[in-house]
Scaffold this active site. Structure first.
Site, PDB file in Angstrom:
ATOM      1  N   LEU A 141       0.779  -1.240   0.000  1.00  0.00           N
ATOM      2  CA  LEU A 141       0.000   0.000   0.000  1.00  0.00           C
ATOM      3  C   LEU A 141       0.813   1.294   0.000  1.00  0.00           C
ATOM      4  CD1 LEU A 141      -2.954  -0.971   2.389  1.00  0.00           C
ATOM      5  CD2 LEU A 141      -2.890  -1.046  -0.112  1.00  0.00           C
ATOM      6  N   ASP A 142       2.125   1.198  -0.199  1.00  0.00           N
ATOM      7  CA  ASP A 142       2.914   2.434  -0.286  1.00  0.00           C
ATOM      8  C   ASP A 142       4.101   2.241  -1.231  1.00  0.00           C
ATOM      9  OD1 ASP A 142       3.317   5.116   0.239  1.00  0.00           O
ATOM     10  OD2 ASP A 142       4.511   4.762   2.052  1.00  0.00           O
ATOM     11  N   LEU A 143       3.841   1.607  -2.370  1.00  0.00           N
ATOM     12  CA  LEU A 143       4.910   1.398  -3.353  1.00  0.00           C
ATOM     13  C   LEU A 143       5.171   2.689  -4.106  1.00  0.00           C
ATOM     14  CD1 LEU A 143       3.823  -2.088  -4.677  1.00  0.00           C
ATOM     15  CD2 LEU A 143       5.959  -1.580  -3.473  1.00  0.00           C
ATOM     16  N   THR A 175       0.781   7.490   0.677  1.00  0.00           N
ATOM     17  CA  THR A 175       1.348   8.741   0.140  1.00  0.00           C
ATOM     18  C   THR A 175       0.328   9.353  -0.808  1.00  0.00           C
ATOM     19  OG1 THR A 175       3.567   7.809   0.319  1.00  0.00           O
ATOM     20  CG2 THR A 175       3.296   9.733  -1.098  1.00  0.00           C
TER      21      THR A 175
END
Length: 274
Positions: A141-143, A175
């Site tokens: 969930l934050d690549l 992000t």
């Protein structure tokens, strides 16, 4: 007097881990280049900021990240050594030191673009790491390029701080300009959210630009779609269409990770294992 600044060189983050250098201060955590007296080597340490020591949820989140990393043994995911305890009782996550730079820094504000073959290798490695994580019941969930270390030709995924199981999710965790639309809105979040993340990384690596970076609003992915990748860079049709497909607004319209992996494998031109 309560200390609020980061630790200085020589001070211990946790017993046996003196600081070599403070690396970065984030919203909730400080990161350090430290020395492990037990391992006789450098290590990378993530610690709760001193001014947030009383915020239990901050420490709990770091412990959860540490436990997940400790359970992972994968060549493209950073390795954790232990969750230690600081003198103030807050948790400290101790990880291996990686020898490369972030993909974000290598792309150098659009000055560097990966070749088609490099895109294939990068994407395959990301798919490998994320499929492994999904098989263990978690989404990353934050690549983004800042959470990928390029080390001797290998991609290493870092920062599992917002990783969680698939299912209902409150909006806004991640992000802002990198989140999949369903992450922004909240609701059910599943593997397609990480497909979006991989697609965004490949788009930026291919073109040198993040498709939503220059928008004035906080979450432009809710109101606009990314321009076709071939509008900024010539790529093989199948690869370009698949990257574009990763960034479709509706999660059910995005390719699966196995399909994405197969298209990326073709871009490398190498025979794949059975």
């Amino acid at each position: 007097m309560t200390r609020t600044g980061p630790l200085r060189r020589g001070q211990e983050v946790a017993p046996g881990y003196p600081v070599i250098e403070h690396v970065r201060r984030g919203e909730a955590y400080d990161t350090y280049d430290a020395w492990s007296r037990r391992r006789y080597s450098r290590c990378f340490v993530k610690a709760v900021r001193p001014n947030l020591a009383a915020e239990r949820e901050v420490g709990d989140a770091l412990v959860a990240e540490g436990e997940l990393l400790l359970s992972c043994t994968h060549p493209y995911i950073v390795r954790a050594y232990e969750v230690a305890e600081a003198a103030n009782g807050t948790p400290v996550l101790v990880m291996e030191t990686l020898g490369g730079a972030t993909l974000e820094s290598l792309l150098d504000d659009g000055e560097r673009r990966l070749t088609t073959r490099e895109l294939g290798y990068l994407g395959q490695q990301l798919c490998s790491a994320i499929r492994y994580l999904h098989d263990r019941g978690y989404l990353h969930l934050d690549l983004k390029p800042g959470n990928i270390i390029a080390e001797f030709g290998r991609a290493r995924v870092i920062d599992l701080g917002v990783a969680r199981p698939p299912g209902p999710s409150r909006g806004g965790t991640g992000t802002p300009r990198c989140m999949a639309p369903e992450q922004v809105r909240g609701g059910t979040v599943g593997p397609p959210a990480d497909v979006w993340g991989i697609g965004l990384v490949l788009y930026e690596s291919a073109t040198g630009c993040q498709p939503f970076a220059d928008a004035p609003e906080d979450h432009p992915q809710l109101t606009r779609t990314a321009p076709p990748v071939r509008s900024a860079r010539r790529l093989p049709k199948a690869l370009a269409e698949t990257i574009d497909g990763c960034l479709r607004p509706r999660p059910e319209d995005r390719p699966t990770l196995p399909h994405l992996h197969d298209v990326l494998a073709e871009a490398t031109g190498e025979e794949q294992p059975p």
